[in-house]
Design an enzyme around this catalytic site. Structure first.
Site, PDB file in Angstrom:
ATOM      1  CG  ASP A 137      -1.678   7.557   0.762  1.00 10.89           C
ATOM      2  OD1 ASP A 137      -0.943   8.546   0.677  1.00 10.89           O
ATOM      3  OD2 ASP A 137      -2.455   7.206  -0.149  1.00 10.89           O
ATOM      4  CG  ASP A 174      -1.838   1.163   1.301  1.00 15.35           C
ATOM      5  OD1 ASP A 174      -2.410   1.533   0.254  1.00 15.35           O
ATOM      6  OD2 ASP A 174      -1.981   1.743   2.395  1.00 15.35           O
TER       7      ASP A 174
END
Length: 235
Positions: free
Chosen positions: A31, A29
């Site tokens: 953020d 991922d």
């Protein structure tokens, strides 16, 4: 590098030098895992809310609980106007230079690349915005592919985005891990048949994430190297 940020550098080989724990690829991922974008995200969300909704306290804490999902999906869940997306994206681009990389992330990524481990990003952001940010930070070329939620039919928590990354990497799910800081990341990973790794060095809700019983729990980026070379595979 094509429109998905796909490259054909060393990481595309999908081989791992450690036979005891043959991790061949890592899907990240973005953020809260690679970059600490929460302050910029809060500012962009506040501006978008003020412009579109008007007065009142922007419900950013509720927004944070849905991170990992595509922005329009979060708006639908929260019952907020989809028109917030345009100013949110505008402000996110404008403020991107303020987004820092988490300490230890560049070194960790380069070490994984040096071990011929394939690297991909599967993010709740749109693909163009994710690739723009990573390029600005000097990290884009470390990844074989960067995929945004707008580039799959069903964004996280569906497995589509991780499956697409696996397809580009040409990697067996059994030899892949997905590193995320949200429940949606863990759900997407498991749906794709890859190990779900919880990253706890950002602003994640640790209690909620641990309640999902991730396959691996990491408290610093450098610990991922231990997972990939076989020193640790359990929480």
């Amino acid at each position: 590098m094509d429109s998905l940020g796909t490259s054909q550098g060393p990481a595309a080989s999908g081989t791992c030098v450690n036979e005891a724990q043959p991790i061949a690829a890592v899907v990240f991922d973005l953020d809260g895992v690679l970059v600490n974008s929460f302050a910029v995200m809060r500012q962009a969300f506040t501006t978008a809310y003020t412009e579109v909704v008007g007065d009142g306290e922007p419900p950013f804490e509720e927004y944070e609980r849905h991170l990992g999902r595509y922005f329009p999906d979060i708006m639908r869940i929260m019952g907020l106007p989809l028109e917030m997306e345009a100013p949110f994206v505008r402000e996110s681009y404008r403020l991107a230079h303020l987004v820092p990389v988490f300490d230890g992330v560049p070194e960790m990524l380069r070490e994984l690349r040096a071990r011929d481990i394939g690297l991909a990003v599967a993010t709740g952001k749109s693909g163009p915005r994710a690739r723009s940010l990573l390029e600005q930070l000097g990290l884009l070329d470390l990844f074989t592919v960067v995929i945004g939620s707008d580039e799959v039919e069903h964004p996280k928590p569906a497995p589509d985005i991780v499956l697409k990354a696996l397809g580009v990497l040409g990697c067996d799910p059994a030899r892949t891990v997905m590193v995320g800081d949200a429940v949606t990341d863990l759900t997407s990973a498991r749906g794709a048949g890859v190990a779900a790794v919880a990253a706890l060095w950002g602003e994640t809700d640790e209690e909620t994430l641990l309640a999902e019983s991730p396959d691996v729990v990491l408290r610093s980026p450098s610990e991922l190297l231990g997972v990939c070379v076989g020193r640790s595979r359990t929480p």
